[in-house]
Design an enzyme around this catalytic site. Structure first.
Site, PDB file in Angstrom:
ATOM      1  N   PHE A 119      84.291  23.415  44.987  1.00  0.00           N
ATOM      2  CA  PHE A 119      83.153  23.323  44.069  1.00  0.00           C
ATOM      3  C   PHE A 119      82.671  21.866  44.030  1.00  0.00           C
ATOM      4  O   PHE A 119      83.485  20.941  43.954  1.00  0.00           O
ATOM      5  CB  PHE A 119      83.573  23.787  42.670  1.00  0.00           C
ATOM      6  CG  PHE A 119      82.410  23.948  41.747  1.00  0.00           C
ATOM      7  CD1 PHE A 119      81.620  25.084  41.811  1.00  0.00           C
ATOM      8  CD2 PHE A 119      82.084  22.959  40.839  1.00  0.00           C
ATOM      9  CE1 PHE A 119      80.514  25.231  40.978  1.00  0.00           C
ATOM     10  CE2 PHE A 119      80.988  23.100  40.000  1.00  0.00           C
ATOM     11  CZ  PHE A 119      80.205  24.237  40.071  1.00  0.00           C
ATOM     12  N   LYS A 213      84.929  31.357  32.193  1.00  0.00           N
ATOM     13  CA  LYS A 213      84.924  32.401  33.224  1.00  0.00           C
ATOM     14  C   LYS A 213      85.804  33.572  32.753  1.00  0.00           C
ATOM     15  O   LYS A 213      85.387  34.374  31.936  1.00  0.00           O
ATOM     16  CB  LYS A 213      85.396  31.818  34.555  1.00  0.00           C
ATOM     17  CG  LYS A 213      84.513  30.696  35.094  1.00  0.00           C
ATOM     18  CD  LYS A 213      85.051  30.174  36.400  1.00  0.00           C
ATOM     19  CE  LYS A 213      84.331  28.941  36.882  1.00  0.00           C
ATOM     20  NZ  LYS A 213      82.941  29.198  37.274  1.00  0.00           N
ATOM     21  N   ARG A 357      78.301  37.005  45.765  1.00  0.00           N
ATOM     22  CA  ARG A 357      79.610  36.973  45.103  1.00  0.00           C
ATOM     23  C   ARG A 357      79.698  38.061  44.045  1.00  0.00           C
ATOM     24  O   ARG A 357      78.786  38.235  43.241  1.00  0.00           O
ATOM     25  CB  ARG A 357      79.764  35.626  44.383  1.00  0.00           C
ATOM     26  CG  ARG A 357      80.751  34.712  44.973  1.00  0.00           C
ATOM     27  CD  ARG A 357      80.966  33.407  44.240  1.00  0.00           C
ATOM     28  NE  ARG A 357      80.365  33.214  42.930  1.00  0.00           N
ATOM     29  CZ  ARG A 357      80.733  32.268  42.079  1.00  0.00           C
ATOM     30  NH1 ARG A 357      81.737  31.456  42.376  1.00  0.00           N
ATOM     31  NH2 ARG A 357      80.135  32.119  40.919  1.00  0.00           N
TER      32      ARG A 357
HETATM   33  C1  PLP Z   1      86.403  25.178  40.763  1.00  0.00           C
HETATM   34  C2  PLP Z   1      85.413  24.720  39.739  1.00  0.00           C
HETATM   35  N1  PLP Z   1      85.577  23.517  39.161  1.00  0.00           N
HETATM   36  C3  PLP Z   1      84.711  23.080  38.207  1.00  0.00           C
HETATM   37  C4  PLP Z   1      83.644  23.855  37.815  1.00  0.00           C
HETATM   38  C5  PLP Z   1      82.642  23.454  36.773  1.00  0.00           C
HETATM   39  O1  PLP Z   1      82.865  22.294  36.110  1.00  0.00           O
HETATM   40  P1  PLP Z   1      82.163  22.112  34.677  1.00  0.00           P
HETATM   41  O2  PLP Z   1      82.877  23.024  33.727  1.00  0.00           O
HETATM   42  O3  PLP Z   1      82.309  20.681  34.384  1.00  0.00           O
HETATM   43  O4  PLP Z   1      80.742  22.526  34.822  1.00  0.00           O
HETATM   44  C6  PLP Z   1      83.460  25.118  38.387  1.00  0.00           C
HETATM   45  C7  PLP Z   1      82.312  25.952  37.952  1.00  0.00           C
HETATM   46  O5  PLP Z   1      82.060  27.014  38.382  1.00  0.00           O
HETATM   47  C8  PLP Z   1      84.359  25.533  39.377  1.00  0.00           C
HETATM   48  O6  PLP Z   1      84.182  26.728  39.961  1.00  0.00           O
END
Ligand code: PLP
Length: 398
Positions: A119, A213, A357
């Site tokens: 991500f 999520k 997805r």
């Molecule tokens: C693996 C992962 N890390 C981080 C985030 C998002 O970070 P934040 O909560 O700061 O928007 C996501 C969002 O989908 C994600 O899939």
């Protein structure tokens, strides 16, 4: 077994009633924003009208607001295999990643290894930390090979790949990192609430994750930070806000970190979001995450079988031990296909350029949902409807 038989045999089927899902919508995007748990609205109403409205500033003590980040952190801890006192809720995943990765890199000399396909925020943060601490950032698809360099300070990795749904072996990769002298920082965003995690047992050093999520904490709900107790004393977090001070109300000039996981607090927590998350976590109180995982895997198998039969390219690993809780299909017209699906009441999402997805939350998705989604997908493609002008849309942020 067909969908109806699988649903009839599903021990988690009654859990769906804990969510306020709209009628005539098949929601396969709970891996982006979890559905609303029923009790959240009433709880928030109470928080706003009674706690905030009547108790006013006394709420920080009388309603337990001040202690909420650690208290809710411990509730998340139950779901990630963390004993109390190692998890704190607050801020966003991006902020937690920055704080945790900087602190982890300060624990060791050497390079930062991170996932090339992860991500974006994880990569952006790694680059920033690398610049700040003058460390090389190595992006790779093969963490085991990267660890063999012999100069790795931190391995920062995502448990489940946001695009493909690939699940990594938390225990095995953590052990490999330790053998190589590195500390490990896991991003649990796509795993927490979807499968059992055992951070203490697996000797994980640090972890972060989001709660909007699979935990259904609500849009923008607070993230969390896990720091194994053995690292807490010496942990030098860069974001030294007053909430993480040993004596925040002494208002001292110099920063003195709190002794435990409290040092992971930064500024005043967003209490409305925090308490919405608190209410959402009630859904998990009596749930067995092994059951959740077993159903999620069966949902995935069911969907993959349907996608295979329809001739799709499935980019999610098929082996159960390598699969998280979403399945991704490749299609050159992914965006308009998804737009047409959403119009027909099947909500998934798209990751550019060509990935459809579909997320499966075992708490509220049924096999019937998936059968219907596959049917609508087949119909959207066979009719060619997705090529109509109104589906040529820009991606939304999810
Ligand atoms: C693996 C992962 N890390 C981080 C985030 C998002 O970070 P934040 O909560 O700061 O928007 C996501 C969002 O989908 C994600 O899939």
């Amino acid at each position: 077994m067909d969908a109806a038989e699988l649903d009839a045999a599903d021990p988690l089927a009654p859990v769906r009633a804990r969510f306020a899902l709209p009628d005539r919508v098949i929601y396969l995007d709970g891996n982006s924003l979890g559905a609303l748990p029923g009790p959240v609205a009433a709880r928030l109403q109470d928080v706003v009208t009674r706690q905030w409205g009547q108790d006013l500033v006394r709420g920080w003590n009388d309603d337990g607001w001040w202690a909420a980040p650690e208290r809710i952190g411990d509730r998340i801890g139950v779901l990630i295999g963390a004993a109390p006192g190692q998890t704190v809720a607050g801020d966003s995943t991006s902020v937690q990643l920055f704080n945790a990765l900087t602190a982890a890199a300060r624990m060791r000399d050497g390079v930062i290894v991170t996932d090339a396909g992860q991500f974006p925020t994880d990569g952006y943060v790694a680059d920033s930390v690398g610049r700040l601490l003058a460390r090389e950032v190595v992006r790779t698809a093969d963490p085991y090979a990267a660890l063999r360099r012999g100069d790795v300070a931190v391995l920062a990795w995502s448990t489940v790949d946001f695009r493909t749904g690939q699940l990594w072996d938390t225990a095995g990769l953590t052990a490999a990192a330790h053998d190589a002298g590195a500390v490990v920082l896991w991003d649990l965003c796509h795993a927490v609430g979807a499968l059992p995690l055992h951070l203490d047992r697996d000797q994980v050093d640090l972890a972060v994750g989001c709660t909007y999520k699979f935990l259904s904490g609500g849009p923008g709900s607070p993230a969390f930070l896990y720091v194994a107790r053995r690292h807490q004393g010496g942990l030098e977090l860069p974001l030294t806000g007053w909430n993480g001070h040993a004596q925040p109300f002494a208002m001292e000039t110099g920063y003195q970190p709190a002794a435990g996981i409290g040092r992971g607090r930064i500024g005043t927590p967003p209490m409305l979001s925090m308490l919405a998350l608190d209410a959402a976590l009630d859904v998990f109180d009596d749930l067995d995450l092994d059951l959740v995982r077993a159903k999620s895997l069966r949902l995935g198998e069911f969907f993959i079988a349907g996608a295979d039969a329809a001739g799709f390219e499935v980019i999610t690993p098929r082996a159960p031990e390598q699969r998280g809780s979403h399945v991704s299909l490749r299609h050159p017209d992914a965006l308009p296909v998804m737009a047409a699906l959403i119009e027909a009441g099947v909500i998934g999402d798209v990751r550019p350029p060509d990935v459809l997805r579909f997320g499966f939350n075992a708490l509220y998705n049924s096999f019937g949902d998936l059968a219907r989604a596959l049917e609508v997908l087949g119909e959207v493609l066979a009719s060619g409807r997705y090529a109509e002008a109104r589906f040529q849309v820009r991606p939304t942020v999810t």
